[in-house]
Scaffold this motif. Structure first.
Motif, mmCIF file in Angstrom:
data_model
loop_
_atom_site.group_PDB
_atom_site.id
_atom_site.type_symbol
_atom_site.label_atom_id
_atom_site.label_comp_id
_atom_site.label_asym_id
_atom_site.label_seq_id
_atom_site.Cartn_x
_atom_site.Cartn_y
_atom_site.Cartn_z
ATOM 1 N N UNK A 2 2.544 -0.122 8.461
ATOM 2 C CA UNK A 2 2.101 -1.457 8.836
ATOM 3 C C UNK A 2 0.821 -1.394 9.649
ATOM 4 N N UNK A 3 0.684 -0.375 10.481
ATOM 5 C CA UNK A 3 -0.471 -0.256 11.350
ATOM 6 C C UNK A 3 -1.767 -0.121 10.550
ATOM 7 N N UNK A 4 -1.693 0.543 9.397
ATOM 8 C CA UNK A 4 -2.893 0.724 8.578
ATOM 9 C C UNK A 4 -3.399 -0.594 8.011
ATOM 10 N N UNK A 5 -2.526 -1.609 7.959
ATOM 11 C CA UNK A 5 -2.941 -2.909 7.434
ATOM 12 C C UNK A 5 -4.002 -3.555 8.312
ATOM 13 N N UNK A 6 -3.954 -3.283 9.617
ATOM 14 C CA UNK A 6 -4.954 -3.857 10.516
ATOM 15 C C UNK A 6 -6.355 -3.393 10.177
ATOM 16 N N UNK A 7 -6.488 -2.126 9.805
ATOM 17 C CA UNK A 7 -7.795 -1.603 9.408
ATOM 18 C C UNK A 7 -8.300 -2.295 8.153
ATOM 19 N N UNK A 8 -7.418 -2.469 7.176
ATOM 20 C CA UNK A 8 -7.801 -3.145 5.930
ATOM 21 C C UNK A 8 -8.208 -4.589 6.195
ATOM 22 N N UNK A 9 -7.516 -5.242 7.102
ATOM 23 C CA UNK A 9 -7.846 -6.629 7.432
ATOM 24 C C UNK A 9 -9.234 -6.717 8.046
ATOM 25 N N UNK A 10 -9.549 -5.793 8.944
ATOM 26 C CA UNK A 10 -10.834 -5.831 9.621
ATOM 27 C C UNK A 10 -12.015 -5.583 8.705
ATOM 28 N N UNK A 11 -11.807 -4.832 7.614
ATOM 29 C CA UNK A 11 -12.917 -4.544 6.697
ATOM 30 C C UNK A 11 -12.913 -5.467 5.481
ATOM 31 N N UNK A 12 -12.019 -6.468 5.494
ATOM 32 C CA UNK A 12 -12.061 -7.483 4.446
ATOM 33 C C UNK A 12 -11.417 -7.099 3.135
ATOM 34 N N UNK A 13 -10.482 -6.156 3.151
ATOM 35 C CA UNK A 13 -9.789 -5.776 1.910
ATOM 36 C C UNK A 13 -8.617 -6.730 1.694
ATOM 37 N N UNK A 14 -8.955 -8.000 1.504
ATOM 38 C CA UNK A 14 -7.922 -9.030 1.490
ATOM 39 C C UNK A 14 -6.975 -8.914 0.301
ATOM 40 N N UNK A 15 -7.501 -8.584 -0.879
ATOM 41 C CA UNK A 15 -6.621 -8.443 -2.041
ATOM 42 C C UNK A 15 -5.583 -7.359 -1.806
ATOM 43 N N UNK A 16 -6.025 -6.253 -1.232
ATOM 44 C CA UNK A 16 -5.091 -5.163 -0.948
ATOM 45 C C UNK A 16 -4.089 -5.555 0.124
ATOM 46 N N UNK A 17 -4.575 -6.236 1.166
ATOM 47 C CA UNK A 17 -3.675 -6.729 2.210
ATOM 48 C C UNK A 17 -2.615 -7.648 1.611
ATOM 49 N N UNK A 18 -3.060 -8.627 0.832
ATOM 50 C CA UNK A 18 -2.136 -9.615 0.290
ATOM 51 C C UNK A 18 -1.095 -8.967 -0.615
ATOM 52 N N UNK A 19 -1.502 -7.948 -1.352
ATOM 53 C CA UNK A 19 -0.574 -7.275 -2.264
ATOM 54 C C UNK A 19 0.394 -6.367 -1.510
#
Length: 223
Positions: A23-40
């Motif tokens: 779950x913690x790695x999701x914060x990094x993805x959110x900050x760099x705008x990887x929204x499709x990956x976050x949402x999936x």
């Protein structure tokens, strides 16, 4: 976190540690705008946490999805995720944006003094629990409130802080709040090294402004 690492932790009897790192790695993805990956990926995690727990990770997953939706301009989806997150019981002191969302809702409905009180209480909680890293979450709502109230310098000072804070803060600044203060940008608080704020200083500044506004008779009460 790599799948092999997660499997190893689970074999070692540490499923919650594995889930936390995932779950913690999701914060990094959110900050760099990887929204499709976050949402999936985070949607899948939220589904798993709904059935298997733990509730804190379910709460974090839903709030991550809420911010992902907000950064993409999907306000209805953001509200839905934040509302569900608010129904999840988490231990006292857990990192949570619930009070920031509550303050946003109260302010939007015209209950300005109530919104100030909620956000002020959230600041006190973050300081007391040493969760000052969440200052950027407070900052998003603070800037939005100041922009509506035309307190441009206060909004601009915290925008300068938010843009520098971390990837999450910079993304929030670009997608949620920068346009609200663009007409005066930084005002008298140009972001130089002399006036950069730490997380604690940012929280203290916002607390003082909220206290002043709560006592100011020129601010409509609204509840």
């Amino acid at each position: 976190m790599a799948p092999g690492g997660r499997r190893h932790l689970r074999r070692q009897g540490e499923p919650y540690v594995a889930a936390f790192l995932e779950m913690n790695s999701a914060g990094t993805l959110l900050g760099i705008g990887r929204f499709d990956q976050i949402d999936r990926t985070v949607s899948a995690l939220a589904d798993r946490y709904r059935s298997e727990g733990p509730p804190t990770l379910r709460h974090w997953a839903l709030q991550t999805l809420g911010y992902s939706a907000a950064f993409q301009g999907r306000s209805h989806d953001a509200e839905r995720y934040f509302d569900e997150a608010a129904t999840v019981d988490v231990p006292d002191g857990s990192l949570s944006a619930d009070k920031a969302v509550q303050a946003q809702t109260a302010f939007r409905r015209g209950h300005r003094r109530r919104a100030f009180r909620i956000l002020r209480a959230y600041i006190d909680e973050l300081v007391a629990t040493d969760n000052v890293i969440a200052a950027s979450v407070v900052c998003i709502e603070f800037i939005s409130m100041m922009a509506v109230l035309e307190h441009h310098d206060e909004a601009a000072r915290m925008l300068a802080y938010l843009e520098r804070r971390n990837d999450f803060g910079a993304m929030a600044a670009r997608t949620l709040v920068a346009a609200k203060v663009s007409s005066r940008r930084y005002g008298s608080h140009s972001p130089t090294s002399e006036n950069w704020l730490s997380d604690r200083q940012a929280l203290a500044y916002m607390r003082d402004v909220l206290d002043h506004l709560a006592a100011d008779g020129t601010v409509s009460q609204g509840g």
